[in-house]
Design an enzyme around this catalytic site. Structure first.
Site, short mmCIF file in Angstrom:
data_model
loop_
_atom_site.label_atom_id
_atom_site.label_comp_id
_atom_site.label_asym_id
_atom_site.label_seq_id
_atom_site.Cartn_x
_atom_site.Cartn_y
_atom_site.Cartn_z
N ALA A 1 19.84 -71.06 20.86
CA ALA A 1 20.98 -71.64 20.15
C ALA A 1 21.37 -70.75 18.98
CB ALA A 1 20.62 -73.03 19.64
N ASP A 2 22.66 -70.51 18.81
CA ASP A 2 23.06 -69.81 17.59
C ASP A 2 23.42 -70.88 16.55
OD1 ASP A 2 26.38 -68.84 18.80
OD2 ASP A 2 25.47 -70.78 18.42
N SER A 3 23.89 -70.44 15.38
CA SER A 3 24.06 -71.40 14.30
C SER A 3 25.11 -72.44 14.62
CB SER A 3 24.41 -70.67 13.00
OG SER A 3 25.42 -69.72 13.26
N ARG B 1 34.07 -70.01 19.01
CA ARG B 1 33.27 -68.90 19.53
C ARG B 1 34.14 -67.73 19.99
NH1 ARG B 1 27.93 -70.78 20.39
NH2 ARG B 1 28.44 -72.93 20.76
#
Lengths: 135, 133
Positions: free
Chosen positions: A87-89, B64
């Protein structure tokens, strides 16, 4: 019981609770820990130091799995860090929001920054669920 | 029940000093957007169409998309546009088909690309891509 394995790891959080309870003396069956009386009939000290219920941890794990699209056989323990699971932030923030929705709580930003593992998330949820006034 | 979340309209804040602050603002924006999701589903009657988790995913996908940007001023501007969009949606200035078209179907979550390519043969596909095949 599975909770015994987590008592030593999550000991630092509830230690203040224990000292408060010991000072109160006889009245420690009262309001704050009323939830725990139904779980086990072992000594009260073990109940108090169990910081998060297993079902909460399970629900958190489910949400994490769904959010990070993990396969069913990835090892997921209470101490797994979100970053270790890929997981990224932004994913971490999204997980916190999903937990907010699921448990109907409101997590402050300062609290949210400290969440790195599943166990911490479950602890925080238990705290908030306890603190908010019963609807 | 957690207190209902309202989107407070504040004036344009000064530019972020560094990437860390810009990052913090991105997360604040994301949190504000996610907390407005129940209101949005209520306004546009999206209960049967999409789940809150899908909307969260759509929002995070848009964020993203721009994750590679490193200039704080560019991030600030993108956030400004995002905030403007969110305010419009929450103010009911858009309509249901806008929301569904932009965030659920189409370039959103579900892709409707079936019909376009049905009649095409292999010859035409190659022809459209280049002269030599």
């Amino acid at each position: 019981m599975a909770s015994l394995s987590t008592t030593s790891l999550s000991f630092k959080a509830p230690s203040t609770r224990i000292s408060q309870v010991l000072r109160k003396g006889s009245s420690f069956q009262s309001v704050t820990f009323g939830r725990f009386t139904s779980s086990t009939s072992k000594s009260l000290r073990l109940q108090i130091s169990c910081a998060a219920k297993a079902e909460t941890v399970q629900k958190v794990s489910d949400i994490v799995k769904e959010q990070l699209a993990l396969t069913a056989d990835t090892p997921l323990t209470a101490e797994s860090k979100f970053t270790a699971l890929g997981a990224d932030s932004l994913d971490t923030v999204e997980i916190v929001m999903a937990l907010e929705e699921k448990f109907n709580i409101s997590v402050e930003e300062s609290d949210a920054q400290n969440i790195t593992t599943i166990q911490e998330a479950a602890d925080l949820i238990e705290d908030l669920v306890q603190k908010k006034p019963a609807a | 029940m957690a207190a209902p979340f309202t989107l407070r309209k504040i004036g344009v804040p000064p530019n972020s000093a560094n990437l860390t602050e810009a990052r913090r603002r991105v997360f604040d924006f994301f949190r504000a957007a996610c907390r407005s999701i129940p209101t949005i589903m209520d306004i546009y009657n999206l209960q049967d169409v999409v789940a809150p988790s899908q909307l969260r995913f759509a929002i995070s996908a848009q964020i993203r998309n721009n994750a590679h940007i490193t200039d704080p001023k560019v991030i600030d501007l993108l956030l400004f546009k995002g905030m403007e969009e969110l305010t419009d949606i929450v103010d009911h200035a858009k309509q249901r088909h806008h929301i569904i078209g932009q965030y659920v179907v189409g370039e959103g979550l579900v892709q409707n690309t079936g019909n376009k390519d049905q009649g095409r043969t292999g010859f035409l596909k190659n022809f459209y891509t280049s002269n030599y095949f």
